[in-house]
Write an enzyme that holds these catalytic residues in place. Structure first.
Site, PDB file in Angstrom:
ATOM      1  N   HIS A   1     -31.654  50.984   7.440  1.00 36.75           N
ATOM      2  CA  HIS A   1     -32.397  49.836   6.938  1.00 36.75           C
ATOM      3  C   HIS A   1     -32.476  48.820   8.069  1.00 36.75           C
ATOM      4  O   HIS A   1     -31.470  48.479   8.698  1.00 36.75           O
ATOM      5  CB  HIS A   1     -31.668  49.246   5.730  1.00 36.75           C
ATOM      6  CG  HIS A   1     -32.170  47.903   5.316  1.00 36.75           C
ATOM      7  ND1 HIS A   1     -33.515  47.626   5.163  1.00 36.75           N
ATOM      8  CD2 HIS A   1     -31.516  46.751   5.031  1.00 36.75           C
ATOM      9  CE1 HIS A   1     -33.653  46.363   4.800  1.00 36.75           C
ATOM     10  NE2 HIS A   1     -32.461  45.808   4.708  1.00 36.75           N
TER      11      HIS A   1
ATOM     12  N   ASN B   1     -37.169  42.412   8.441  1.00 38.32           N
ATOM     13  CA  ASN B   1     -36.562  43.073   7.289  1.00 38.32           C
ATOM     14  C   ASN B   1     -37.624  43.229   6.200  1.00 38.32           C
ATOM     15  O   ASN B   1     -38.024  42.256   5.582  1.00 38.32           O
ATOM     16  CB  ASN B   1     -35.383  42.235   6.788  1.00 38.32           C
ATOM     17  CG  ASN B   1     -34.643  42.888   5.632  1.00 38.32           C
ATOM     18  OD1 ASN B   1     -35.150  43.805   4.993  1.00 38.32           O
ATOM     19  ND2 ASN B   1     -33.442  42.410   5.352  1.00 38.32           N
TER      20      ASN B   1
ATOM     21  N   CYS C   1     -32.938  46.248  -0.986  1.00 34.40           N
ATOM     22  CA  CYS C   1     -33.085  46.917   0.307  1.00 34.40           C
ATOM     23  C   CYS C   1     -32.631  48.379   0.274  1.00 34.40           C
ATOM     24  O   CYS C   1     -33.052  49.177   1.115  1.00 34.40           O
ATOM     25  CB  CYS C   1     -32.316  46.151   1.381  1.00 34.40           C
ATOM     26  SG  CYS C   1     -32.890  44.455   1.615  1.00 34.40           S
TER      27      CYS C   1
END
Length: 328
Positions: free
Chosen positions: A255, A285, A118
């Site tokens: 993020h 996500n 990520c």
């Protein structure tokens, strides 16, 4: 920060692509013990996009790249380098970036992938910035692209409801600045990792272990705890290196993992939610794709204006985390 002429990596264009298939929270109710309310309350996610059968990470990346190039008014043959941040490549090798290079019709330059889960896009931005500063490239196409739906365990309600697919891209171009925090472009970065935490978030397969792609595994509560602390710390360090303070930040573009993590991090940084770009409700996500997706979405909506100070930060498996401060 010393005020002297320096080369900056300035954002010239943004673009993104989301697969057509939209998956609402209700889709999971027949698969695992969950509800739309449970997912919304704990994550802030309402829907996400899944790649179609046969649609690969490079397919998404190429679409986002073309959009960014068009937005920048730059042709593919004017790009020197392509960097793709991804943890879900089409193949073990070659790099997705080389597939994007071919898809854009580029016969020159070089292309490579960055794998920091990520945090990958932050790492990719820092690499692009370093190459531009060093004079190794004048224009770099930086892409985050993922198909995390391919590594989901559909029996694990703690993970399968969280992730989505997509791609976002930025075109960075060398420009001369004065070496001050008033310059446009990337002003600073801060990268970190600690491999002792690898069991908190990982995939249980790989080339030299199982010979399979494996499934994503996560200890959510522990990841949450590390995320809030580490994200706020890395953002403050990057701001300090840029010669800026939190009250000078116009936008936090984090993020997009979980609304609770984003809110807690913003609070720890002393930023109101009005200064936070949020796309987690619509995208879920998307790992390395989440920051460029959020930047491109905000830019397309006209929310980002020239001169804005933007902080991007992310944490992912590794654990790997970091931040980039840039002036739009």
């Amino acid at each position: 920060m010393t005020d002297r002429p320096t080369t900056r990596a300035v954002v010239r264009g943004t673009g993104h692509y989301l697969p057509e298939r939209v998956i609402p929270n209700s889709w999971f109710e027949s698969k695992v013990d969950t509800t739309d309310e449970w997912i919304r309350t704990r994550t802030g996610i309402e829907r996400r996009h899944f790649a179609a059968e046969g649609q690969t990470t490079s397919d998404l990346a190429i679409r986002a790249a073309r959009a960014a190039l068009e937005n920048a008014g730059i042709a593919a043959d004017q790009i020197d380098t392509i960097i793709v941040a991804t943890s879900t490549p089409d193949l073990t090798f070659p790099a997705v970036a080389t597939m994007v290079q071919a898809g854009l019709g580029m016969k020159h330059g070089f292309a490579f992938d960055v794998q920091a889960v990520c945090a990958g896009f932050v790492y990719a931005l820092a690499n692009a910035d370093a190459m531009i500063r060093a004079g190794q490239a004048k224009r770099v196409l930086v892409i985050g692209a993922e198909t995390f739906s391919r590594i989901m365990d559909w029996t694990d309600r703690g993970t399968c409801v969280l992730f989505g697919d997509g791609a976002g891209a930025l075109v960075l171009e060398a420009a001369e600045g004065q070496g001050s925090s008033a310059d446009r472009g990337i002003l600073s970065s801060d990268l970190n990792s600690d491999g002792t935490y690898r069991d908190l978030l990982y995939v249980d397969g790989g080339v030299s272990t199982t010979g399979t792609a494996g499934y994503l595994r996560m200890q959510g509560n522990l990841v949450f705890r590390h995320a809030v602390e580490k994200l706020a710390e890395t953002a403050h360090r990057a701001l300090e290196r840029a010669g800026l303070t939190a009250d000078q930040v116009d936008w936090l573009v984090p993020h997009q993992a979980n609304l609770r993590i984003i809110s807690a991090t913003a609070q720890k940084m002393g930023l109101p939610m009005e200064k936070v770009v949020l796309t987690v409700a619509d995208h879920g996500n998307t790992s390395a794709a989440s920051i460029p997706l959020a930047l491109s979405t905000a830019a397309a909506e006209g929310r980002l204006t020239e001169g804005d100070v933007i902080v991007t930060e992310a944490i992912g498996g590794g654990l790997s985390w970091g931040s980039v401060v840039l002036r739009w």
